[in-house]
Scaffold this active site. Structure first.
Site, mmCIF file in Angstrom:
data_model
loop_
_atom_site.group_PDB
_atom_site.id
_atom_site.type_symbol
_atom_site.label_atom_id
_atom_site.label_comp_id
_atom_site.label_asym_id
_atom_site.label_seq_id
_atom_site.Cartn_x
_atom_site.Cartn_y
_atom_site.Cartn_z
ATOM 1 N N TYR A 1 0.731 -1.277 0.140
ATOM 2 C CA TYR A 1 -0.333 -0.010 0.156
ATOM 3 C C TYR A 1 1.338 1.379 0.072
ATOM 4 O O TYR A 1 1.400 1.575 1.054
ATOM 5 C CB TYR A 1 -1.016 -0.420 1.044
ATOM 6 C CG TYR A 1 -2.058 -0.934 1.673
ATOM 7 C CD1 TYR A 1 -2.163 -1.981 0.084
ATOM 8 C CD2 TYR A 1 -2.468 -1.771 2.409
ATOM 9 C CE1 TYR A 1 -3.051 -3.435 -0.001
ATOM 10 C CE2 TYR A 1 -3.546 -2.180 2.759
ATOM 11 C CZ TYR A 1 -3.569 -3.233 1.244
ATOM 12 O OH TYR A 1 -4.388 -4.491 1.132
ATOM 13 N N GLN B 1 -8.139 -13.298 4.591
ATOM 14 C CA GLN B 1 -9.154 -12.327 4.325
ATOM 15 C C GLN B 1 -9.899 -11.970 3.178
ATOM 16 O O GLN B 1 -8.882 -12.132 2.019
ATOM 17 C CB GLN B 1 -7.679 -10.959 4.920
ATOM 18 C CG GLN B 1 -8.148 -9.486 4.008
ATOM 19 C CD GLN B 1 -7.897 -8.655 4.963
ATOM 20 O OE1 GLN B 1 -7.887 -7.534 3.334
ATOM 21 N NE2 GLN B 1 -6.806 -8.547 5.643
ATOM 22 N N TYR C 1 -12.978 -8.034 4.066
ATOM 23 C CA TYR C 1 -11.694 -5.997 3.265
ATOM 24 C C TYR C 1 -13.630 -5.930 2.041
ATOM 25 O O TYR C 1 -13.805 -6.522 2.118
ATOM 26 C CB TYR C 1 -11.013 -6.664 2.663
ATOM 27 C CG TYR C 1 -10.569 -7.262 1.649
ATOM 28 C CD1 TYR C 1 -10.059 -6.580 0.217
ATOM 29 C CD2 TYR C 1 -9.476 -8.253 1.720
ATOM 30 C CE1 TYR C 1 -10.343 -6.966 -1.214
ATOM 31 C CE2 TYR C 1 -9.327 -8.763 -0.088
ATOM 32 C CZ TYR C 1 -10.188 -8.269 -1.250
ATOM 33 O OH TYR C 1 -9.050 -9.083 -2.545
ATOM 34 N N ARG D 1 -10.266 2.345 -8.832
ATOM 35 C CA ARG D 1 -11.976 3.001 -8.960
ATOM 36 C C ARG D 1 -11.820 2.787 -10.804
ATOM 37 O O ARG D 1 -13.669 2.198 -10.815
ATOM 38 C CB ARG D 1 -12.548 3.225 -7.883
ATOM 39 C CG ARG D 1 -12.750 2.723 -6.038
ATOM 40 C CD ARG D 1 -12.744 3.224 -5.548
ATOM 41 N NE ARG D 1 -12.326 5.001 -5.313
ATOM 42 C CZ ARG D 1 -12.455 5.960 -4.534
ATOM 43 N NH1 ARG D 1 -13.526 5.529 -3.352
ATOM 44 N NH2 ARG D 1 -11.892 6.231 -4.292
ATOM 45 N N ALA E 1 -11.072 4.709 5.998
ATOM 46 C CA ALA E 1 -11.089 6.173 6.507
ATOM 47 C C ALA E 1 -10.047 6.895 5.651
ATOM 48 O O ALA E 1 -8.645 6.508 5.932
ATOM 49 C CB ALA E 1 -11.382 6.208 7.673
ATOM 50 N N ARG E 2 -10.068 8.262 4.723
ATOM 51 C CA ARG E 2 -8.781 8.892 4.714
ATOM 52 C C ARG E 2 -9.010 10.352 5.647
ATOM 53 O O ARG E 2 -8.287 11.053 5.275
ATOM 54 C CB ARG E 2 -9.160 8.885 2.925
ATOM 55 C CG ARG E 2 -9.386 7.782 2.129
ATOM 56 C CD ARG E 2 -9.090 7.487 0.843
ATOM 57 N NE ARG E 2 -8.701 8.520 0.207
ATOM 58 C CZ ARG E 2 -8.044 8.831 -1.237
ATOM 59 N NH1 ARG E 2 -9.319 8.856 -2.079
ATOM 60 N NH2 ARG E 2 -6.884 10.225 -1.643
#
Length: 319
Positions: free
Chosen positions: A61, A178, A206, A232, A285-286
């Site tokens: 990430y 996961q 997830y 996305r 969350a960002r």
């Protein structure tokens, strides 16, 4: 917030965990666009203040950046949460991402994650993808050795199918799986979730809100404005013909939520948690404020009638 035992381990985790994928920032293959680290740190601390006791990240990430941000967010925190991370996705000097389950590669990744996260041991270390398939045994045997050596406390897998998990279990027990699981990604229900439930393997679902699609904040206009490096943009759930159905689904989630004073996001996550095989859901969350719109799902239960109502929606959509 109540906790649940993760598989047969000694980890007792909250039904919702903080997902750190998006806070890796922009400029890599699976980015969500540019990200302000200050906002990321504030979002993590808000999650901890809300009672969430675990963070899920991965080396890939942001090509290491998410782990570094998580470490910064935990500086000075007295009651440190569990930190889960992943290996097997590696990158080169040109920032090109590949996959490796070779022993040397996993060991190198583990040491790098320990440094970035500034910890002596990882609470849960997971193989991110079972790729290459032929190296699963070598990779899982290495994970088991890392546990024996005390570098990791528990080991799990991500994105494995039932057959691949059986191969791993023949070498060492699996603490958790996961898988992707949400109202629009239900493939795991057929074989994977029943299998892990029987074997008492924990499940960390997830993308329970379909990467933001089911939060209630996503619109056609917002999707059109997504940054060029937001993965996305090319995801089928954000494109027609599925997009129209998914936005209608959000309207239903909003209607159900209004009955209980809940957000569409809380309804979507509560639906995931309704499955008895699911231990907990990973919620990203960002920015500060976003966790508040979903954290209530940890204590919210849909009625059997409402679960059936959602099922009817999909039956009619498929007709």
């Amino acid at each position: 917030m109540d906790t649940r035992q993760l598989g047969t381990s000694d980890l007792h985790i909250t039904p919702i965990g903080f997902g750190a994928w998006a806070i890796g920032g922009g400029g890599w293959e699976f980015a969500w666009g540019a990200q302000d680290d200050t906002d990321s740190i504030a979002a993590i601390r808000e999650a901890l203040d809300a009672g969430i006791n675990w963070i899920d990240t991965a080396a890939v990430y942001g090509l290491g950046h998410s782990e570094e941000v998580a470490a910064r967010a935990l500086e000075g925190v007295r009651d440190r949460p569990y930190v889960f991370t992943k290996c097997s996705m590696v990158w080169d000097e040109q920032r090109q991402i590949g996959h490796s389950l070779k022993a040397e590669s996993i060991r190198r990744e583990c040491e790098a994650s320990l440094r970035r996260l500034r910890v002596d041991a990882l609470d849960l270390y997971q193989i991110h993808w079972p790729d290459p398939d032929e190296d699963i045994e070598e990779g899982w045997a290495t994970m088991a050795k890392l546990k024996e050596e005390g570098k990791v406390r528990h080991i799990g897998v991500s994105n494995f199918d039932a057959r691949q998990m059986r191969r791993a279990i023949a070498i060492a027990p699996i603490t958790s799986l996961q898988p992707p699981y949400s109202l629009v990604r239900r493939e795991a229900e057929k074989e994977i979730l029943p299998s892990v439930f029987r074997q008492k393997i924990g499940v960390l679902a997830y993308s329970p809100m379909a990467s933001g699609l089911l939060t209630g904040a996503m619109t056609r206009e917002r999707i059109e404005r997504l940054p060029a490096d937001d993965w996305r943009r090319s995801n089928r759930d954000f494109q027609e013909p599925l997009l129209s159905r998914n936005l209608r689904l959000v309207s239903l989630l909003r209607t159900i939520g209004v009955r209980h004073g809940r957000t569409p996001a809380e309804v979507a996550v509560a639906w995931v948690l309704h499955n008895p095989a699911v231990t907990a859901a990973i919620v990203g969350a960002r920015r500060p404020g976003q966790i508040k719109a979903v954290v209530g799902a940890a204590g919210f239960q849909l009625s059997s009638w409402e679960v059936a109502e959602i099922g009817t929606f999909f039956a009619k959509s498929a007709a």
